[in-house]
Design a protein around this motif. Structure first.
Motif: not given
Length: 86
Positions: A1-5, A9-12, A28
């Motif tokens: 869903k979200i991956a902010d290098a 942050v990584i969120e499924t 998360k």
């Protein structure tokens, strides 16, 4: 869903198990530091159950599952670092 290098942050999206269609979980992960230390990664998993009308938050303790995710991330990061640095 979200991956902010840049923010770490990584969120499924919701993860569903086909054997339990009335259960779903999301994870998360927050990478706090580039160092391989136990408090450098934080995982937070939440799970919900469908009661026939709406999804409700489970009150189960996911502390151990969160620690397993964190330890797996740190272990894979160490292995990758060693494989590419040497």
């Amino acid at each position: 869903k979200i991956a902010d290098a840049f923010g770490g942050v990584i969120e499924t999206d919701w993860i569903n198990n086909t054997d339990m269609p009335d259960q779903r979980c999301a994870i998360k992960i927050l990478i706090k530091t580039k160092d391989f230390i136990s408090n450098g990664v934080s995982a937070n998993m939440i799970c919900q159950s469908f009661n026939g009308t709406t999804w409700v938050l489970n009150n189960e303790d996911l502390y151990e599952a969160n620690r397993e995710i964190e330890n797996s991330i740190l272990s894979l990061a160490r292995k990758s670092f060693l494989a590419f640095s040497g």
